[in-house]
Enzyme design. Sequence first.
Site, mmCIF file in Angstrom:
data_model
loop_
_atom_site.group_PDB
_atom_site.id
_atom_site.type_symbol
_atom_site.label_atom_id
_atom_site.label_comp_id
_atom_site.label_asym_id
_atom_site.label_seq_id
_atom_site.Cartn_x
_atom_site.Cartn_y
_atom_site.Cartn_z
ATOM 1 N N HIS A 83 66.094 39.614 48.589
ATOM 2 C CA HIS A 83 64.863 38.903 48.237
ATOM 3 C C HIS A 83 64.781 37.607 49.019
ATOM 4 O O HIS A 83 65.750 36.847 49.078
ATOM 5 C CB HIS A 83 64.863 38.590 46.729
ATOM 6 C CG HIS A 83 63.667 37.822 46.294
ATOM 7 N ND1 HIS A 83 62.459 38.430 46.039
ATOM 8 C CD2 HIS A 83 63.472 36.506 46.099
ATOM 9 C CE1 HIS A 83 61.577 37.509 45.702
ATOM 10 N NE2 HIS A 83 62.161 36.335 45.732
ATOM 11 N N ASP A 162 56.797 37.471 33.026
ATOM 12 C CA ASP A 162 56.687 36.586 34.193
ATOM 13 C C ASP A 162 55.235 36.423 34.613
ATOM 14 O O ASP A 162 54.815 35.330 34.997
ATOM 15 C CB ASP A 162 57.515 37.132 35.368
ATOM 16 C CG ASP A 162 57.451 36.195 36.558
ATOM 17 O OD1 ASP A 162 57.879 35.031 36.404
ATOM 18 O OD2 ASP A 162 56.958 36.592 37.625
ATOM 19 N N ARG A 169 52.125 28.510 34.344
ATOM 20 C CA ARG A 169 52.816 27.479 35.146
ATOM 21 C C ARG A 169 51.928 26.984 36.277
ATOM 22 O O ARG A 169 51.888 25.794 36.593
ATOM 23 C CB ARG A 169 54.130 28.050 35.710
ATOM 24 C CG ARG A 169 55.199 28.246 34.635
ATOM 25 C CD ARG A 169 56.355 29.085 35.165
ATOM 26 N NE ARG A 169 57.010 28.453 36.287
ATOM 27 C CZ ARG A 169 57.670 29.114 37.254
ATOM 28 N NH1 ARG A 169 57.759 30.428 37.222
ATOM 29 N NH2 ARG A 169 58.244 28.470 38.230
ATOM 30 N N SER A 184 62.352 33.447 36.894
ATOM 31 C CA SER A 184 61.202 34.246 37.326
ATOM 32 C C SER A 184 61.628 35.232 38.418
ATOM 33 O O SER A 184 61.349 36.433 38.343
ATOM 34 C CB SER A 184 60.118 33.283 37.839
ATOM 35 O OG SER A 184 59.140 33.945 38.590
ATOM 36 N N LYS A 188 62.838 39.681 37.856
ATOM 37 C CA LYS A 188 62.215 40.784 38.599
ATOM 38 C C LYS A 188 63.268 41.561 39.395
ATOM 39 O O LYS A 188 63.223 42.783 39.487
ATOM 40 C CB LYS A 188 61.115 40.233 39.510
ATOM 41 C CG LYS A 188 59.884 39.798 38.708
ATOM 42 C CD LYS A 188 58.825 39.114 39.544
ATOM 43 C CE LYS A 188 59.194 37.696 39.888
ATOM 44 N NZ LYS A 188 58.139 36.852 40.390
#
Length: 434
Positions: A83, A162, A169, A184, A188
């Site tokens: 990621h 999320d 947010r 967050s 995922k």
Amino acid sequence: MSNMLEIIIKKRDKQNLTHEDIAFWIKELVAQKVPDYQSSALLMAIVLNGLNEQETAWLTHEMMHSGEVVDLSSIEGLTNDKHSTGGVGDKTSLVLAPLVAACGGKVAKMSGRGLGHTGGTIDKLESFPGFSTEISSLEFARLVNENGLAIMGQSKNLVPADKLLYALRDVTGTVPAIPLIASSIMSKKLAAGSDAILLDVKFGDGAFMKDVDQARELAMAMISIGKHANKNTKAILSDMNQPLGFAIGNALEVKEAIATLQGHGPDDLTQLCVEAASLMLVQSNHYDNVELAKQAVLEAISSGAALKKFKTFIEAQGGDAHLVDDISLLPQAKFITPFYASSTGTIQAIKAMPLGLAASLLGAGRLTKDDVIKFGVGFVLKAKVGDNVNQGDVICEIHHDDVLSDDVIQKLNDAIVIVQHDVETPVLIHEICE
Ligand code: URA
């Protein structure tokens, strides 16, 4: 039994929340039983007073289990995921996934589309007509078993908590808090089911984290979450003070990824992909150390095995792999306009944020959610930070389909800074955290 008011007051008064408090909040949030003002108040209390490691791990766990958790148990061997916290010109996944697969790894990756000024892997891959990431979990697992890699679009029911929290947010000034960003992202990643997770945490102008210390703090928070969940999690801290490689824009980035798989990609992109692929292969126990893995990765490039994997992958997901052999068949912009250096000197900065925004203005990203991507448009830089240029040199090519707006030119002028003194070439990979 928890209640929202008591939970908010606890955090406001700097006390630790219990697992029960956090579970209550997330369950009630997803059941739409918590008014937005109470979740927003708690988010702000978290921004101001923080969460400790344990609270962050509980929050991530509860978020992860708020929706579907992907089961990859039908895949043989350990699966890898990677990621990036978001960058401009970041096409590493396109190179990394086939590299790892060519060395025996199993890359089961869920990817997203572009967001804000950053591009998305799915948009890039859709430069291949017919390519689809809308595949079932069964098909996904089958492809990973067969070819060593597959990329799937993020399921709508992955971590609904999320989606709700992020929307709040965004409009309550509560995005920039390490425990919230870490939970967050990691909720995922954990819900996507892979055994090993490599994080590329970017820092600099074009990134969420503006400096390396913040990036390290975020990386360590995510690694700690990964450890709590028994996942092998590592992080690379990499510089995003200029775009990665030279190309920005979907098909342009695909071409650069193909060149990198052929062994003649830009140095910075090649370095990051080789380092990341090697780390991933060690994480999934294919090699004992990074040096051995690196040899295998370099061999996969020079032998053509990585490029072959890429073609197999494109074809398996419905794309036309002939375009890999003849990149002139990939989408092309209607016009190419040169952009010239305004003065003689050294390039001090190529700010990723204005360039990413300018690419979106050309149509490489979406300005509204219904916008249709123009796959051929974007920029090809002709110089990098630290290079000397003469006034009038072409420093960037603008690939566009429409008349160029002043806004695009202004953003390019803002992005590329030329100074009359020496500039050090930036170091791309700052450190590896584990
Ligand atoms: N990316 C995410 O997915 N979440 C954040 O909070 C920040 C970046």
